[in-house]
Design an enzyme around this catalytic site. Sequence first.
Site, mmCIF file in Angstrom:
data_model
loop_
_atom_site.group_PDB
_atom_site.id
_atom_site.type_symbol
_atom_site.label_atom_id
_atom_site.label_comp_id
_atom_site.label_asym_id
_atom_site.label_seq_id
_atom_site.Cartn_x
_atom_site.Cartn_y
_atom_site.Cartn_z
ATOM 1 N N CYS A 1 11.432 -32.181 109.873
ATOM 2 C CA CYS A 1 10.305 -33.130 109.791
ATOM 3 C C CYS A 1 10.802 -34.557 109.614
ATOM 4 O O CYS A 1 10.124 -35.502 109.989
ATOM 5 C CB CYS A 1 9.384 -32.731 108.653
ATOM 6 S SG CYS A 1 10.242 -32.639 107.074
ATOM 7 N N GLU B 1 4.189 -35.849 117.610
ATOM 8 C CA GLU B 1 5.434 -35.263 117.115
ATOM 9 C C GLU B 1 5.947 -34.257 118.163
ATOM 10 O O GLU B 1 5.217 -33.351 118.554
ATOM 11 C CB GLU B 1 5.160 -34.531 115.796
ATOM 12 C CG GLU B 1 6.414 -33.987 115.161
ATOM 13 C CD GLU B 1 6.126 -33.184 113.900
ATOM 14 O OE1 GLU B 1 5.168 -32.384 113.889
ATOM 15 O OE2 GLU B 1 6.886 -33.348 112.933
ATOM 16 N N GLU C 1 2.302 -31.271 103.010
ATOM 17 C CA GLU C 1 3.507 -31.927 103.554
ATOM 18 C C GLU C 1 3.484 -31.700 105.050
ATOM 19 O O GLU C 1 3.689 -30.570 105.510
ATOM 20 C CB GLU C 1 4.774 -31.308 102.942
ATOM 21 C CG GLU C 1 4.898 -31.499 101.446
ATOM 22 C CD GLU C 1 5.093 -32.944 101.038
ATOM 23 O OE1 GLU C 1 5.431 -33.772 101.902
ATOM 24 O OE2 GLU C 1 4.868 -33.246 99.850
ATOM 25 N N LYS D 1 3.131 -17.264 101.834
ATOM 26 C CA LYS D 1 2.976 -16.872 103.247
ATOM 27 C C LYS D 1 4.040 -17.620 104.033
ATOM 28 O O LYS D 1 3.869 -18.776 104.419
ATOM 29 C CB LYS D 1 1.578 -17.258 103.728
ATOM 30 C CG LYS D 1 0.955 -16.315 104.739
ATOM 31 C CD LYS D 1 1.598 -16.286 106.084
ATOM 32 C CE LYS D 1 1.317 -17.479 106.954
ATOM 33 N NZ LYS D 1 2.214 -17.492 108.146
HETATM 34 P P1 NAD Z 1 2.280 -24.856 111.396
HETATM 35 O O1 NAD Z 1 1.353 -25.835 110.766
HETATM 36 O O2 NAD Z 1 1.919 -24.276 112.682
HETATM 37 O O3 NAD Z 1 2.492 -23.610 110.397
HETATM 38 C C1 NAD Z 1 2.958 -23.772 109.077
HETATM 39 C C2 NAD Z 1 2.533 -22.561 108.274
HETATM 40 O O4 NAD Z 1 1.123 -22.566 108.161
HETATM 41 C C3 NAD Z 1 2.912 -21.225 108.892
HETATM 42 O O5 NAD Z 1 3.236 -20.318 107.862
HETATM 43 C C4 NAD Z 1 1.624 -20.815 109.583
HETATM 44 O O6 NAD Z 1 1.496 -19.421 109.765
HETATM 45 C C5 NAD Z 1 0.596 -21.327 108.597
HETATM 46 N N1 NAD Z 1 -0.744 -21.561 109.131
HETATM 47 C C6 NAD Z 1 -1.108 -21.827 110.421
HETATM 48 N N2 NAD Z 1 -2.455 -21.936 110.495
HETATM 49 C C7 NAD Z 1 -2.930 -21.766 109.238
HETATM 50 C C8 NAD Z 1 -4.247 -21.770 108.662
HETATM 51 N N3 NAD Z 1 -5.337 -21.967 109.403
HETATM 52 N N4 NAD Z 1 -4.358 -21.569 107.328
HETATM 53 C C9 NAD Z 1 -3.269 -21.386 106.564
HETATM 54 N N5 NAD Z 1 -2.029 -21.331 107.054
HETATM 55 C C10 NAD Z 1 -1.853 -21.532 108.371
HETATM 56 O O7 NAD Z 1 3.701 -25.563 111.408
HETATM 57 P P2 NAD Z 1 5.050 -24.991 112.036
HETATM 58 O O8 NAD Z 1 4.954 -25.085 113.513
HETATM 59 O O9 NAD Z 1 5.381 -23.702 111.386
HETATM 60 O O10 NAD Z 1 6.116 -26.064 111.491
HETATM 61 C C11 NAD Z 1 6.396 -27.274 112.109
HETATM 62 C C12 NAD Z 1 5.624 -28.398 111.450
HETATM 63 O O11 NAD Z 1 5.953 -28.477 110.056
HETATM 64 C C13 NAD Z 1 5.993 -29.756 112.024
HETATM 65 O O12 NAD Z 1 4.822 -30.510 112.183
HETATM 66 C C14 NAD Z 1 6.866 -30.376 110.935
HETATM 67 O O13 NAD Z 1 6.903 -31.775 110.911
HETATM 68 C C15 NAD Z 1 6.217 -29.832 109.712
HETATM 69 N N6 NAD Z 1 7.122 -29.898 108.569
HETATM 70 C C16 NAD Z 1 6.849 -30.816 107.590
HETATM 71 C C17 NAD Z 1 7.721 -30.938 106.503
HETATM 72 C C18 NAD Z 1 7.451 -31.932 105.412
HETATM 73 O O14 NAD Z 1 8.072 -31.832 104.358
HETATM 74 N N7 NAD Z 1 6.575 -32.896 105.597
HETATM 75 C C19 NAD Z 1 8.846 -30.125 106.423
HETATM 76 C C20 NAD Z 1 9.088 -29.204 107.451
HETATM 77 C C21 NAD Z 1 8.208 -29.101 108.522
#
Ligand code: NAD
Length: 490
Positions: free
Chosen positions: A289, A394, A255, A180
Amino acid sequence: MADLCNHIQGRNVPPLGGAYLDNPNPATGELINRVPASTAADVDAAAAAAQAAFPDWAGLPATERSRLLLRLADLVDANLEPLARAESVDTGKPLTAARAVDIPRSAANFRYFATAILHTSSDLHDFDGGGIPGGVPALNYTLRKPRGVAGLISPWNLPLYLLTWKIAPALATGCTAVCKPSEVTPTTAAMLGDLAVEAGLPPGVLNLVHGTGPDAGGAIVQHPGIGTISFTGSTRVGQWIGGHAGPLLKRVSLELGGKNPFLVFADADLPKALDTAARAAFSNQGQICLCGSRLLVHRSVADEFVAGLVTRAQALRSGDPLDPATQQGALSSGPHFEKVSRLVEQARELGGRVHCGGRRVPAESLPERCRRGYFYEPTVISGLDPRCAVEQEEIFGPVVTVQTFETDEEALALANGTAYGLAGTVFTRDVTRAHRLGAQLECGIVWINCWMVRDLRTPFGGAKASGVGREGGLEAIRFFTEPKNVCLAL
Ligand code: NAD
């Protein structure tokens, strides 16, 4: 403008419910395409395809899975230009960055795991029976079997790079996948589905279901046929996933977010520290991130450091992401732009000093077609209480806050003083201090006198609220496989 499709059983198919979401270009506001708004029914179909494909895929010799993944890596390389362009248009990031980093790294992910799987070995313990009542001499060995169907959920900031970082180890070990991608940046994942067919991956091995997190992502997390979940995204969503996957006894890797300290000591190579701090703060508009979003600087060099950082921030050129001269593109979406703006406003209200930026890039400085885009100026803020929300939450934008310290202990307390624990950077010439902080910083990765240097063999992941589990190298191969012990009496 064609609607994107889900990719299930090797075919591009529309969402069963017929609903779509708009996918706008964040740099221009124009509609790029429409994304399937999939539901649990689409996830059911993808999970069924992945389950049916699993026995044959897992049963292939590793050399054959490797060959197919290497072919996919070659196809990603061969499609560098269209993939980089799609990534830039979806995310708002400069095309030069997508071309130099995101897409080559996606190919490297496939190549790395396609070859790593050929060089893994099983543990063997030669037991002599001694010291344990009833013990007999035996050989104990541990086989690692692929776990089955993996649910792979990824964010929007490095869309293809982070998704392939999950797909590559899952498929290399013999798992099949239901992915997804973020609904904010879905296009390169859809293109990957076509490349997987061209590479000859059997139908059902790689399935992609687009849609919102709560609908499509939540259905993956809760699907009984998907026993392994690898998620990269925000801490808030990670907590939700942990809460729902835990009772189902799924294996979960999370992550999550970061609020990474970047420490500069008085003995540091300041020009190098400054160049690196600027890159760490503003690369990908601060939407990595691992970005160094909290600068902690020794008081004796703080004024000089802030002045140098402001000069570098102001020199960054914001503009059309497709223009090769552009260094700063747009933020990924309207809601994200609002979040970044709100936190900077809050910093002002809390008495923070905004040294540069702190506002939308003026429309008149942008080319005509980008004037409705979500461009935000690189921003440096100091003078906040380190415990306030702006220092603790963040921001995930081109915004860096500055705190000063006098002693190493103070620096360490500031660095460890958030809920997060993803990455830390230390600039010092004192080798003892470097090693001490390397051990004492509460995070998954510490960079000394550098930032964002990655060796794909090392475990990658965060501590505290930045995640659970590790990806990369052997850790990923272990994650997607189940150990099975066999004991042979001698
Ligand atoms: P997000 O958590 O909003 O979404 C991430 C993914 O999860 C998307 O595909 C989203 O559609 C899905 N999602 C949302 N709600 C869900 C649910 N209830 N069940 C299952 N899936 C769901 O994050 P974002 O805004 O897309 O990305 C930014 C975040 O990602 C920041 O916090 C960043 O730090 C983090 N990030 C972490 C890493 C790492 O390696 N630690 C790397 C890149 C980004």
